[in-house]
Structure formats: structure tokens, C-alpha cells
Design a protein around this motif. Sequence first.
Motif, PDB file in Angstrom:
ATOM      1  N   SER A 270       0.706  -1.256   0.157  1.00 43.03           N
ATOM      2  CA  SER A 270       0.144  -0.233  -0.119  1.00 43.03           C
ATOM      3  C   SER A 270       0.913   1.437   0.026  1.00 43.03           C
ATOM      4  N   SER A 271       1.837   1.231   0.757  1.00 40.46           N
ATOM      5  CA  SER A 271       3.022   2.494   0.687  1.00 40.46           C
ATOM      6  C   SER A 271       3.554   2.506  -0.554  1.00 40.46           C
TER       7      SER A 271
ATOM      8  N   LEU B 283      11.711   5.814  -0.366  1.00 36.46           N
ATOM      9  CA  LEU B 283      10.419   6.329   0.019  1.00 36.46           C
ATOM     10  C   LEU B 283       9.645   5.596   0.709  1.00 36.46           C
ATOM     11  N   THR B 284       9.273   4.265   0.014  1.00 37.34           N
ATOM     12  CA  THR B 284       8.705   3.139   0.885  1.00 37.34           C
ATOM     13  C   THR B 284       8.933   2.677   1.928  1.00 37.34           C
TER      14      THR B 284
ATOM     15  N   PHE C   8       2.444   1.539  -3.626  1.00 40.99           N
ATOM     16  CA  PHE C   8       1.573   1.933  -4.800  1.00 40.99           C
ATOM     17  C   PHE C   8       1.123   3.514  -4.422  1.00 40.99           C
ATOM     18  N   ASP C   9       1.184   3.826  -3.109  1.00 38.01           N
ATOM     19  CA  ASP C   9       0.901   5.424  -2.734  1.00 38.01           C
ATOM     20  C   ASP C   9       1.947   6.131  -3.243  1.00 38.01           C
ATOM     21  N   VAL C  10       3.168   5.919  -3.407  1.00 38.56           N
ATOM     22  CA  VAL C  10       4.266   6.568  -3.849  1.00 38.56           C
ATOM     23  C   VAL C  10       4.238   6.531  -5.443  1.00 38.56           C
ATOM     24  N   VAL C  11       3.978   5.435  -6.111  1.00 35.96           N
ATOM     25  CA  VAL C  11       3.697   5.014  -7.340  1.00 35.96           C
ATOM     26  C   VAL C  11       2.783   6.170  -7.876  1.00 35.96           C
ATOM     27  N   LYS C  12       1.528   6.237  -7.389  1.00 44.44           N
ATOM     28  CA  LYS C  12       0.335   6.678  -7.838  1.00 44.44           C
ATOM     29  C   LYS C  12       0.726   8.374  -7.647  1.00 44.44           C
ATOM     30  N   SER C  13       1.319   8.716  -6.605  1.00 44.61           N
ATOM     31  CA  SER C  13       1.530  10.190  -6.713  1.00 44.61           C
ATOM     32  C   SER C  13       2.621  10.781  -7.702  1.00 44.61           C
TER      33      SER C  13
END
Lengths: 93, 93
Positions: free
Chosen positions: A26-27, B9-10, A29-34
Motif C-alpha cells: 500500500s505504501s 520512500l517506501t 503504490f501510494d508513492v507510485v500513484k503520486s
Amino acid sequence: MDFKTIISLTANQCGEDQNRIRLILSSFFDVVKSEIASGEKVKIPQFGEFTSKVYQSRTIVSPFSDGPKKIPPRYSVKFKPSATLKNQVQDGY
Amino acid sequence: MDFKTIISLTANQCGEDQNRIRLILSSFFDVVKSEIASGEKVKIPQFGEFTSKVYQSRTIVSPFSDGPKKIPPRYSVKFKPSATLKNQVQDGY
């Protein structure tokens, strides 16, 4: 295959707790999405590359309606699979 | 942004070692890739959906060359971004 099973297989392979895997993904994909949302390319080695794409707003004139019609811009994300992934798909056939 | 920075970052967000994150992601994408290659849909919640795609072999006749020409099948992977991701891209503009 649902996401739950993928998580469970990944957890088994790494000897890690499923909830922990879930949190890490989840962390990630949050980075990837932003990154994608801020207009950056995101390349995942051996997997592929994501880029955001905007289809600009445009005005069309349909002969069946009265007057021009404005089409709003459309936002999407493109994925370009890596050669490795394409070869793997080919081998699967 | 390169993959190294995304990993870093992750790792910071999860309070986890970078090498461990790398290992977990590598296991995760191995599972995802083999699923896609075996023809299964893979849906990552809040992110999007991957499906394999085959463009069948076909024969074309070009007026500029002699005789028909066979185009080999082509293998690729399609990505359909989730509504969440598309909205995020839109907000980024």
C-alpha cells in the motif's frame, strides 16, 4: 486470481506476515500513484513503465445535434510492458 | 523518479529495510507476472487491472512489395487504471 491470493503467495515466498505485505504494498503504490499523478514516468524494472496521459478538451460538431459540443479533457494512465513481461506472456501461450 | 528513490520512500514510510522492500516487491511482481502470463486478470485495488493481450498473426498484401506477407502474432499487456488513479492524475493537473 484475486489480490488476497497474490498477497498470500507473496507472503509465503518471503516468509513475511500477510498484513505486513499489505502495508508495504500500500505504501509502495501510494508513492507510485503520486509520482504518476505529478506527471512523472514510473519504471518498474523487469515489469514496465507507467506514464500519465491527458486527452485534451475539444469541440465537435455533430450533424445530428444542434450546435457544437464541447468534450471535456480525459485523464488516463498508460502502461508499457517490459520486453521481459511480453516474452513471458508469449511463453504462456 | 527512478526505482531506487521509490524504494527508499517506501522503506521510510514503513520503517523497513530497503533490501527487504526490494525482495518483497520482487516476489510480488513475480507472482503478478506469472499470473498475467498464464492469462489471468490481475487487479490491484485502488490502482488498476492488468490483462494479457494477443494480436493474432495475419497476412497482409502490400501494393509495394511482391506477394503477401505474414505478420507474426504480437503479445502485450493492457493496463486499465482504476477510477481513483485517474482522478488523482486529473487533480495533479
